[in-house]
Design a protein around this motif. Structure first.
Motif, PDB file in Angstrom:
ATOM      1  N   ASP A  24       0.832  -1.204   0.000  1.00 47.48           N
ATOM      2  CA  ASP A  24       0.000   0.000   0.000  1.00 47.48           C
ATOM      3  C   ASP A  24       0.866   1.252   0.000  1.00 47.48           C
ATOM      4  OD1 ASP A  24      -2.519  -1.362   0.120  1.00 47.48           O
ATOM      5  OD2 ASP A  24      -2.165  -1.730   2.244  1.00 47.48           O
ATOM      6  N   VAL A  25       1.875   1.240   0.865  1.00 51.32           N
ATOM      7  CA  VAL A  25       2.819   2.349   0.981  1.00 51.32           C
ATOM      8  C   VAL A  25       4.212   1.750   1.177  1.00 51.32           C
ATOM      9  CG1 VAL A  25       3.524   4.372   2.328  1.00 51.32           C
ATOM     10  CG2 VAL A  25       1.087   3.867   2.028  1.00 51.32           C
ATOM     11  N   VAL A  26       5.218   2.322   0.546  1.00 53.63           N
ATOM     12  CA  VAL A  26       6.605   1.864   0.689  1.00 53.63           C
ATOM     13  C   VAL A  26       7.396   2.898   1.478  1.00 53.63           C
ATOM     14  CG1 VAL A  26       8.763   1.356  -0.524  1.00 53.63           C
ATOM     15  CG2 VAL A  26       6.599   0.472  -1.412  1.00 53.63           C
ATOM     16  N   ILE A  27       8.095   2.441   2.506  1.00 47.11           N
ATOM     17  CA  ILE A  27       8.978   3.314   3.288  1.00 47.11           C
ATOM     18  C   ILE A  27      10.425   2.960   2.939  1.00 47.11           C
ATOM     19  CG2 ILE A  27       9.729   3.998   5.595  1.00 47.11           C
ATOM     20  CD1 ILE A  27       6.947   3.354   6.613  1.00 47.11           C
ATOM     21  N   VAL A  28      11.176   3.950   2.496  1.00 48.11           N
ATOM     22  CA  VAL A  28      12.570   3.759   2.084  1.00 48.11           C
ATOM     23  C   VAL A  28      13.480   4.500   3.056  1.00 48.11           C
ATOM     24  CG1 VAL A  28      14.280   4.179   0.277  1.00 48.11           C
ATOM     25  CG2 VAL A  28      11.960   3.475  -0.342  1.00 48.11           C
ATOM     26  N   ASP A  49      10.437   4.129 -10.056  1.00 48.70           N
ATOM     27  CA  ASP A  49       9.701   2.986 -10.612  1.00 48.70           C
ATOM     28  C   ASP A  49       8.653   2.418  -9.661  1.00 48.70           C
ATOM     29  OD1 ASP A  49      11.067   3.122 -12.986  1.00 48.70           O
ATOM     30  OD2 ASP A  49      12.542   1.580 -12.468  1.00 48.70           O
ATOM     31  N   ILE A  50       8.616   2.901  -8.424  1.00 46.04           N
ATOM     32  CA  ILE A  50       7.602   2.418  -7.478  1.00 46.04           C
ATOM     33  C   ILE A  50       6.281   3.123  -7.778  1.00 46.04           C
ATOM     34  CG2 ILE A  50       6.920   2.292  -5.050  1.00 46.04           C
ATOM     35  CD1 ILE A  50       9.889   2.181  -4.333  1.00 46.04           C
ATOM     36  N   GLU A  51       5.224   2.348  -7.921  1.00 42.54           N
ATOM     37  CA  GLU A  51       3.938   2.887  -8.334  1.00 42.54           C
ATOM     38  C   GLU A  51       3.066   3.345  -7.159  1.00 42.54           C
ATOM     39  OE1 GLU A  51       2.331  -0.291 -10.615  1.00 42.54           O
ATOM     40  OE2 GLU A  51       3.825  -0.117 -12.212  1.00 42.54           O
ATOM     41  N   CYS A  52       3.259   2.728  -5.983  1.00 39.48           N
ATOM     42  CA  CYS A  52       2.447   3.116  -4.824  1.00 39.48           C
ATOM     43  C   CYS A  52       3.115   4.299  -4.111  1.00 39.48           C
ATOM     44  CB  CYS A  52       2.287   1.928  -3.880  1.00 39.48           C
ATOM     45  SG  CYS A  52       3.831   1.148  -3.395  1.00 39.48           S
ATOM     46  N   PRO A  53       2.414   4.934  -3.176  1.00 38.98           N
ATOM     47  CA  PRO A  53       3.010   6.066  -2.453  1.00 38.98           C
ATOM     48  C   PRO A  53       4.292   5.670  -1.715  1.00 38.98           C
ATOM     49  CG  PRO A  53       0.648   5.974  -2.072  1.00 38.98           C
ATOM     50  CD  PRO A  53       1.008   4.702  -2.788  1.00 38.98           C
ATOM     51  N   THR A  54       5.255   6.579  -1.680  1.00 41.26           N
ATOM     52  CA  THR A  54       6.546   6.309  -1.033  1.00 41.26           C
ATOM     53  C   THR A  54       6.848   7.359   0.026  1.00 41.26           C
ATOM     54  OG1 THR A  54       7.666   7.525  -2.812  1.00 41.26           O
ATOM     55  CG2 THR A  54       7.578   5.122  -3.004  1.00 41.26           C
ATOM     56  N   ILE A  55       7.361   6.873   1.141  1.00 48.92           N
ATOM     57  CA  ILE A  55       7.859   7.735   2.212  1.00 48.92           C
ATOM     58  C   ILE A  55       9.355   7.473   2.337  1.00 48.92           C
ATOM     59  CG2 ILE A  55       7.777   8.272   4.677  1.00 48.92           C
ATOM     60  CD1 ILE A  55       4.898   7.156   4.694  1.00 48.92           C
ATOM     61  N   VAL A  56      10.155   8.496   2.162  1.00 43.08           N
ATOM     62  CA  VAL A  56      11.604   8.376   2.340  1.00 43.08           C
ATOM     63  C   VAL A  56      11.972   8.921   3.709  1.00 43.08           C
ATOM     64  CG1 VAL A  56      13.848   9.279   1.618  1.00 43.08           C
ATOM     65  CG2 VAL A  56      12.257   8.406  -0.091  1.00 43.08           C
ATOM     66  N   VAL A  57      12.725   8.142   4.471  1.00 38.31           N
ATOM     67  CA  VAL A  57      13.236   8.589   5.767  1.00 38.31           C
ATOM     68  C   VAL A  57      14.683   9.027   5.558  1.00 38.31           C
ATOM     69  CG1 VAL A  57      13.626   8.007   8.173  1.00 38.31           C
ATOM     70  CG2 VAL A  57      11.736   6.925   6.923  1.00 38.31           C
ATOM     71  N   ALA A  58      14.932  10.316   5.655  1.00 38.21           N
ATOM     72  CA  ALA A  58      16.275  10.865   5.413  1.00 38.21           C
ATOM     73  C   ALA A  58      17.077  10.846   6.711  1.00 38.21           C
ATOM     74  CB  ALA A  58      16.176  12.282   4.860  1.00 38.21           C
TER      75      ALA A  58
END
Length: 323
Positions: A24-28, A49-58
């Motif tokens: 559903d959501v990808v966390i990177v 290339d990820i189609e679902c919503p992405t959250i990046v943790v910096a």
């Protein structure tokens, strides 16, 4: 493990992207050097290339990045739907020093592995000062050893425990040179330092922290906007004496610890002396740490990520049947 991100194996990359796009959501988790390519630049293509919503943790937001580090992080932010920084300082740096969409930025603290904020028990035994984590140049342990020599007159004398394995990358390049110099430094200063390189389970580490009087974080870097060790110490209800790296300045501002200048053994020694000789000082800092602890537990942090993920899903407009 569901899939492995491997840029050298096309089949694995396809399987990984398929697995990610079923979420559903990808966390990177973003950190320079973790992914392939200069400054980990290969993660940008993955995010695109990820189609679902992405959250990046910096994890790292540098004050003075190289031009390439800047461009990589800016590309990461462009490709992501949301970006999380774990301190207010990280947010300020990202908004001020990088060309990014500031509407994407959220601040969610680092979660704590320790969740039991034990009450501090005053004791007549020797004060135990503790540092733990991966060991390597930049950790500033040498300044803590020098500071210990400057409080040698205290009674009972404090003992300093360094529970740390050498960082794998440091071990690969230099072996245990840094650790060996610290051992020799402690011998030369004639101070009581216990070096423990045994792997510690969470339960063992929790006991070690709860047995300590104070946690010492003498880090050299002014760029450390996040410290998991600092968060774990506060979540365990321990007072902290730390050098003025951004996360410490922020988290200890309400009184859970003392912040001192970097690479300054005398300032570190003065803080240790003040804490150990001022009646009620350690108890007061421990009390404030316990007050802060509940907001740092992983369930509390996870709920904030869940809320952010739900917001991203709601903002994703469904595709029209005519598209």
């Amino acid at each position: 493990m569901i899939a492995e991100l491997n840029n050298q194996d096309r089949r694995k990359m396809i399987d990984t992207m398929d697995a990610l796009n079923r979420a559903d959501v990808v966390i990177v988790q973003h950190e320079y050097g973790v992914y392939d390519g200069p400054d980990g630049e290969s993660i940008v293509e993955v995010l695109e290339d990820i189609e679902c919503p992405t959250i990046v943790v910096a994890h790292t937001v540098l004050m003075h990045p190289t031009p390439h580090q800047r461009s990589v992080l800016e590309a990461v932010v462009r490709a992501a739907d949301a970006v999380v920084v774990m301190t207010e300082t990280g947010g300020v740096r990202l908004r001020s020093n990088f060309d990014v969409d500031v509407r994407k930025i959220s601040v969610i603290p680092h979660g704590a592995a320790m969740s039991n904020a034990a009450r501090f028990e005053d004791s007549k035994e020797r004060p135990k000062l503790l540092t733990w984590g991966l060991l390597g140049p930049g950790k500033g342990i040498e300044w803590a050893i020098d500071a210990l020599a400057l409080v040698d007159d205290l009674r009972p004398k404090p003992v300093y425990v360094v529970a740390a394995n050498t960082h794998p990358k440091v071990q690969e390049c230099e072996g245990d040179v840094y650790r060996d110099t610290l051992v020799q430094r402690a011998k030369n200063r004639r101070v009581d330092v216990v070096f423990d390189s045994e792997y510690l389970s969470l339960a063992s580490l929790a006991r070690l922290i709860s047995d300590s009087t104070m946690v010492i974080l003498p880090y050299d870097s002014p760029d450390q906007v996040t410290s998991g060790v600092l968060v774990d110490a506060i979540a365990a209800g321990r007072p902290v004496i730390a050098t003025a790296f951004p996360h410490a300045v922020e988290l200890l501002s309400s009184g859970a610890g003392i912040v001192v200048p970097r690479r300054d053994p005398k300032a570190l020694a003065d803080a240790i002396r003040t804490a150990l000789t001022t009646p009620g000082s350690v108890n007061a800092m421990a009390s404030e740490a316990r007050r802060l602890a509940p907001d740092l537990t992983w369930p509390a942090i996870a709920s904030r990520y869940a809320a952010l993920g739900e917001k991203l899903l709601l903002n994703r407009a469904p595709l029209s049947v005519n598209q």
